[in-house]
Design a protein around this motif. Structure first.
Motif, PDB file in Angstrom:
ATOM      1  N   ASN A 153       0.861  -1.179   0.000  1.00 22.37           N
ATOM      2  CA  ASN A 153       0.000   0.000   0.000  1.00 22.37           C
ATOM      3  C   ASN A 153       0.902   1.235   0.000  1.00 22.37           C
ATOM      4  O   ASN A 153       1.609   1.477   0.975  1.00 22.37           O
ATOM      5  N   PRO A 154       0.907   2.028  -1.087  1.00 22.45           N
ATOM      6  CA  PRO A 154       1.822   3.170  -1.123  1.00 22.45           C
ATOM      7  C   PRO A 154       1.543   4.201  -0.017  1.00 22.45           C
ATOM      8  O   PRO A 154       2.411   5.005   0.308  1.00 22.45           O
TER       9      PRO A 154
ATOM     10  N   LEU B 127      -6.201  12.683  -4.169  1.00 24.00           N
ATOM     11  CA  LEU B 127      -5.385  11.499  -4.417  1.00 24.00           C
ATOM     12  C   LEU B 127      -6.246  10.245  -4.238  1.00 24.00           C
ATOM     13  O   LEU B 127      -6.865  10.058  -3.196  1.00 24.00           O
TER      14      LEU B 127
ATOM     15  N   ALA C 240      -5.402   6.405  -4.499  1.00 23.49           N
ATOM     16  CA  ALA C 240      -4.337   5.413  -4.687  1.00 23.49           C
ATOM     17  C   ALA C 240      -4.838   4.062  -4.201  1.00 23.49           C
ATOM     18  O   ALA C 240      -5.304   3.953  -3.063  1.00 23.49           O
TER      19      ALA C 240
ATOM     20  N   MET D 250       0.270   6.317  -9.741  1.00 22.72           N
ATOM     21  CA  MET D 250      -0.665   5.864  -8.700  1.00 22.72           C
ATOM     22  C   MET D 250      -2.106   6.076  -9.143  1.00 22.72           C
ATOM     23  O   MET D 250      -2.957   5.201  -9.016  1.00 22.72           O
ATOM     24  N   THR D 251      -2.369   7.274  -9.675  1.00 21.51           N
ATOM     25  CA  THR D 251      -3.723   7.591 -10.124  1.00 21.51           C
ATOM     26  C   THR D 251      -4.101   6.738 -11.331  1.00 21.51           C
ATOM     27  O   THR D 251      -5.228   6.247 -11.422  1.00 21.51           O
TER      28      THR D 251
ATOM     29  N   THR E   8      -3.057   3.783 -12.083  1.00 18.87           N
ATOM     30  CA  THR E   8      -3.365   2.421 -11.624  1.00 18.87           C
ATOM     31  C   THR E   8      -4.806   2.339 -11.123  1.00 18.87           C
ATOM     32  O   THR E   8      -5.516   1.376 -11.402  1.00 18.87           O
ATOM     33  N   ALA E   9      -5.241   3.368 -10.393  1.00 18.51           N
ATOM     34  CA  ALA E   9      -6.624   3.393  -9.892  1.00 18.51           C
ATOM     35  C   ALA E   9      -7.619   3.432 -11.056  1.00 18.51           C
ATOM     36  O   ALA E   9      -8.658   2.757 -11.034  1.00 18.51           O
TER      37      ALA E   9
END
Ligand SMILES: [Zn+2]
Length: 311
Positions: free
Chosen positions: A124-125, A187, A189, A274-275, A277-278
């Motif tokens: 989990n980043p 954000l 993520a 990150m975004t 990937t979501a």
């Protein structure tokens, strides 16, 4: 292509008056914490809600000066509860201590949890930003009304930024937490947050009768629903860009980022990853993409032509 959403315009012209109790609506006072950063903008906004009796929303980070500012703004009034929009540490780190000192219970949307289970080998980043051990005295439920002295607040579950995120309606105002902020997009993520949840939660607040939003970072948003619709449109555009990149051969998040942000530095693209990937997981949940997790990471493939629906 016709765009039914208003244009997205961020507003960064905001003087937080850090440490000062600033009245921002009937029975609502904002005190901004001294934790300005690239992620928190001008710092976390704590709110004191109520007049004769009060609740404290999002006490913010551990900070002696911020604690003193909050206690000064509360004065001798009774504190009915310490309430959290969510359990990221810039909102919650001082909550347990302040609740104990004030003799007030701690209320929020349940212990911090992920929006989906971790896959094997995944990390989990946002792990270090989360307050995993904080336990509420009362778990607030979607749709319930809580009375804090003379102010009544309607609880709205707004997962997406993270699983336990809540927004609170006070009359025609919405304490929107990190869900809708005027200074930047939120954000999202994975697996701490979820794009599908986030889009559903945008639709949810757009439908509320609340016009003025008071976010947890940055200044008030006068036309909250209009701005939230612009955010919705921005995310939809991003969904379409991601799908287009995959359809033209990008098979990894890095390759998609390179197509969407060709001129950006590697560091900016890594944050954007990150975004993206979501968005990829969201598009896969709509069966527009397939994701294969292999030895060399994630491989993304397009499915036969279908366009993303309203989401
Ligand atoms: Zn947060």
């Amino acid at each position: 292509m016709a765009q039914p959403f208003p244009p997205l315009v961020f507003s960064r012209d905001f003087d937080p008056q850090t440490g000062v109790a600033v009245p921002v609506g009937r029975g609502i006072v904002r005190v901004t914490a001294p934790n300005a950063s690239a992620y928190t903008f001008t710092g976390t906004n704590s709110f004191i809600l109520g007049e004769e009796r009060v609740a404290v929303l999002d006490p913010g980070p551990e900070s002696e000066s911020h604690r003193a500012a909050l206690l000064g703004a509360i004065g001798r009034r009774k504190v009915d509860a310490v309430v959290l929009t969510h359990t990221h540490r810039d909102h919650s780190a001082m909550a347990a201590r302040l609740a104990r000192e004030l003799g007030a219970p701690l209320w929020f949307g349940g212990q911090h949890r992920l929006s989906r289970p971790l896959r094997r080998g995944e990390r989990n980043p946002l792990k270090r930003s989360c307050d995993w051990s904080l336990v509420p005295d009362r778990v607030l439920q979607d749709g319930e009304t809580i009375l804090t002295g003379d102010l009544s607040l309607v609880v709205h579950a707004t997962p997406g930024h993270c699983r336990n995120h809540l927004a609170f309606a006070a009359g025609d105002m919405l304490l929107s937490g990190d869900h809708v902020m005027g200074w930047n997009s939120t954000l999202v993520a994975v697996p701490d947050g979820s794009m599908g949840d986030y889009l559903d939660s945008l639709d949810k607040v757009i439908a509320l009768p609340c016009r003025r939003y008071l976010p947890a970072h940055g200044g008030p948003i006068e036309d909250g629903p209009g701005y939230a619709r612009a955010l919705r449109g921005h995310r939809q555009m991003r969904n379409e860009q991601v799908l287009e990149a995959v359809r033209s051969g990008a098979e990894t998040v890095g390759a998609i980022a390179a197509r969407i942000y060709p001129k950006q530095s590697f560091a900016v693209r890594r944050a954007a990853a990150m975004t993206i990937t979501a968005h990829v997981e969201y598009l896969a949940s709509l069966h527009l993409l397939t994701i294969h997790h292999g030895l060399f990471g994630m491989r993304i493939r397009a499915r036969p032509e279908r366009s993303p629906r309203g989401k």
